[in-house]
Design an enzyme around this catalytic site. Structure first.
Site, mmCIF file in Angstrom:
data_model
loop_
_atom_site.group_PDB
_atom_site.id
_atom_site.type_symbol
_atom_site.label_atom_id
_atom_site.label_comp_id
_atom_site.label_asym_id
_atom_site.label_seq_id
_atom_site.Cartn_x
_atom_site.Cartn_y
_atom_site.Cartn_z
ATOM 1 N N LYS A 123 -48.371 -14.319 66.204
ATOM 2 C CA LYS A 123 -48.608 -13.183 67.107
ATOM 3 C C LYS A 123 -49.889 -13.351 67.904
ATOM 4 C CE LYS A 123 -45.990 -9.445 65.012
ATOM 5 N NZ LYS A 123 -46.019 -8.116 64.413
ATOM 6 N N LYS A 206 -35.650 -16.364 65.065
ATOM 7 C CA LYS A 206 -35.316 -15.134 64.352
ATOM 8 C C LYS A 206 -34.899 -14.019 65.326
ATOM 9 C CE LYS A 206 -38.655 -12.550 62.906
ATOM 10 N NZ LYS A 206 -39.837 -11.942 62.297
ATOM 11 N N LYS A 209 -37.182 -7.693 67.561
ATOM 12 C CA LYS A 209 -37.256 -6.667 68.604
ATOM 13 C C LYS A 209 -38.170 -7.089 69.739
ATOM 14 C CE LYS A 209 -39.421 -4.092 64.955
ATOM 15 N NZ LYS A 209 -39.135 -2.994 64.058
HETATM 16 P P1 TYM Z 1 -40.530 -5.275 60.292
HETATM 17 O O1 TYM Z 1 -40.687 -3.889 60.793
HETATM 18 O O2 TYM Z 1 -40.804 -6.404 61.235
HETATM 19 O O3 TYM Z 1 -39.093 -5.498 59.706
HETATM 20 C C1 TYM Z 1 -38.553 -4.600 58.762
HETATM 21 C C2 TYM Z 1 -37.684 -5.340 57.767
HETATM 22 O O4 TYM Z 1 -36.642 -6.050 58.424
HETATM 23 C C3 TYM Z 1 -36.655 -7.411 58.020
HETATM 24 N N1 TYM Z 1 -36.265 -8.245 59.165
HETATM 25 C C4 TYM Z 1 -35.291 -9.142 59.112
HETATM 26 N N2 TYM Z 1 -34.453 -9.513 58.122
HETATM 27 C C5 TYM Z 1 -33.547 -10.464 58.395
HETATM 28 N N3 TYM Z 1 -33.442 -11.068 59.624
HETATM 29 C C6 TYM Z 1 -34.253 -10.732 60.640
HETATM 30 N N4 TYM Z 1 -34.118 -11.302 61.843
HETATM 31 C C7 TYM Z 1 -35.235 -9.726 60.414
HETATM 32 N N5 TYM Z 1 -36.184 -9.142 61.185
HETATM 33 C C8 TYM Z 1 -36.802 -8.249 60.401
HETATM 34 C C9 TYM Z 1 -38.092 -7.682 57.627
HETATM 35 O O5 TYM Z 1 -38.181 -8.791 56.743
HETATM 36 C C10 TYM Z 1 -38.474 -6.376 56.960
HETATM 37 O O6 TYM Z 1 -38.032 -6.353 55.611
HETATM 38 N N6 TYM Z 1 -44.701 -5.951 57.656
HETATM 39 C C11 TYM Z 1 -43.380 -5.364 57.620
HETATM 40 C C12 TYM Z 1 -43.369 -3.865 57.380
HETATM 41 C C13 TYM Z 1 -44.131 -3.425 56.182
HETATM 42 C C14 TYM Z 1 -43.697 -3.550 54.833
HETATM 43 C C15 TYM Z 1 -44.740 -2.954 54.053
HETATM 44 C C16 TYM Z 1 -42.563 -4.095 54.227
HETATM 45 C C17 TYM Z 1 -45.350 -2.820 56.164
HETATM 46 N N7 TYM Z 1 -45.706 -2.519 54.886
HETATM 47 C C18 TYM Z 1 -44.657 -2.928 52.663
HETATM 48 C C19 TYM Z 1 -42.483 -4.041 52.831
HETATM 49 C C20 TYM Z 1 -43.515 -3.466 52.060
HETATM 50 C C21 TYM Z 1 -42.723 -5.623 58.961
HETATM 51 O O7 TYM Z 1 -43.375 -5.819 59.957
HETATM 52 O O8 TYM Z 1 -41.396 -5.479 58.942
#
Ligand code: TYM
Length: 344
Positions: A123, A206, A209
């Site tokens: 990022k 991947k 969004k």
């Molecule tokens: P975020 O908001 O980017 O994504 C949310 C969840 O979706 C999963 N994900 C995917 N899984 C499969 N294929 C993909 N292309 C894909 N894109 C996203 C992510 O692995 C995630 O599980 N840092 C985290 C949010 C967060 C969090 C936490 C998660 C903040 N605190 C504590 C677990 C526990 C994030 O940015 O996810």
């Protein structure tokens, strides 16, 4: 001080996970996370699912868009099957204990640990000096999200694995430095056929969004026609589908579509291939389209309906936050005591 790291086995099982309200929910979020949140929701193990708005603002968010995205994410959670009677649903900023514990963890985590995070590197790229300090410290807040509830299991997609390893490192270092066995060493739960859903335009990237191309992903707000069109146009190769998983090696686009089919249907990749092996994409894509529309269109319709009931959503979030605080407040108090803060 003595080494006092313990495994999570002596902690009451508790599930926590979060999703950022920073744009539309997409198929990757659904298969990698949300669908699995629903599977883990039951009456025995407590489940907490969070809209992590404080993580979202580590990069610029228009305030009105952030509000809308947070409510829409809550609508998505419920439309996908999370039940506010069974799971605690809330947005992060309504539970200040996350930020309070994150500060302690900022003082536990090391700069070098953060610098090694691949998401930070991706990022920030060549522009690290202009990134927010929050983006750099992001994984410490994520560790706090999890550990403020003493959560033992965290369902996520594969891209979060490194952040969860860091969460374990922070818990272990805190326990070690203060000579306690206070924070559990949390288990990541990265399971199923679709833990890494890839872009429809490039099977090596991947689904995300932040991809400028809308055709690269299915958004959970897409209607049936849009879903079908995106699948029809998804990049593929000219070969027929193989009958065994090893035939998908070196075929990232084919593997991605098969994984998605498996994730949506609940079948294993082997089961899917035993049905569709030998078929051309011209035959398989309509099957996938039909399945995706059947599974996703009702969710998007229900999301749209729930978005008409904003007061109801706000009530659910406020109630969830007060339930979450009941768990978080004593854990923060105890943390402050351990650290040596007067008045804790
Ligand atoms: P975020 O908001 O980017 O994504 C949310 C969840 O979706 C999963 N994900 C995917 N899984 C499969 N294929 C993909 N292309 C894909 N894109 C996203 C992510 O692995 C995630 O599980 N840092 C985290 C949010 C967060 C969090 C936490 C998660 C903040 N605190 C504590 C677990 C526990 C994030 O940015 O996810």
């Amino acid at each position: 001080m003595t080494e006092a790291v313990q495994t999570s086995s002596t902690f009451t099982p508790r599930v926590f996970s979060g999703i950022q309200p920073s744009g539309d929910l997409h198929l990757g979020n659904y298969l990698g996370a949300l669908k699995r949140f629903v599977n883990m929701q039951n009456d025995v193990v407590q489940t907490l699912y969070c809209m992590v708005d404080m993580h979202a603002i580590t990069v610029w968010q228009d305030p009105a868009d952030l509000q809308k995205a947070t409510r829409e994410l809550c609508a998505g959670f419920i439309a996908a099957g999370l039940d506010p009677q069974k799971s605690i649903l809330f947005n992060q900023s309504q539970v200040p204990e996350h930020a309070q514990l994150a500060w302690i963890f900022n003082c536990v985590a090391r700069m070098g640990w953060m610098q090694r995070m691949t998401q930070w590197k991706d990022k920030s790229g060549k522009n690290a000096q202009n990134m927010s300090l929050g983006l750099f410290a992001y994984p410490a807040l994520m560790a706090a999200d999890i550990l403020i509830y003493h959560a033992t299991q965290v369902p996520v997609g594969e891209d979060q694995k490194q952040h969860l390893e860091l969460t374990r490192d922070i818990a272990a270092k805190f326990n070690h430095d203060y000579g306690v066995e206070f924070f559990p060493i949390t288990e990541p739960v990265i399971e199923g056929a679709a833990t890494r859903v890839m872009s429809f335009r490039d099977g090596t990237k991947k689904m995300s969004k932040s991809d400028p191309s809308d055709a690269s992903r299915i958004n959970m707000t897409d209607d049936a026609d849009t879903i079908a069109k995106k699948i029809r146009k998804a990049k593929t190769d000219p070969e027929a589908l193989p009958s065994e998983a090893k035939g998908l090696e070196d075929r990232p686009e084919a593997r991605n579509l098969v994984n998605i089919y498996a994730g949506l249907s609940g079948l294993s990749v082997d089961q899917v291939l035993s049905d569709v092996g030998g078929k051309q994409f011209s035959e398989f894509k309509p099957m996938l389209s039909e399945l995706a529309v059947a599974k996703l269109a009702p969710i998007s319709t229900e999301m749209a309906r729930l978005m008409q009931e904003q007061d109801e959503i706000d009530k659910i979030l406020a109630h969830g936050a007060s339930q979450a605080r009941e768990i978080a407040a004593p854990i923060l108090k105890k943390t402050y005591e351990i650290v040596g803060m007067v008045g804790a």
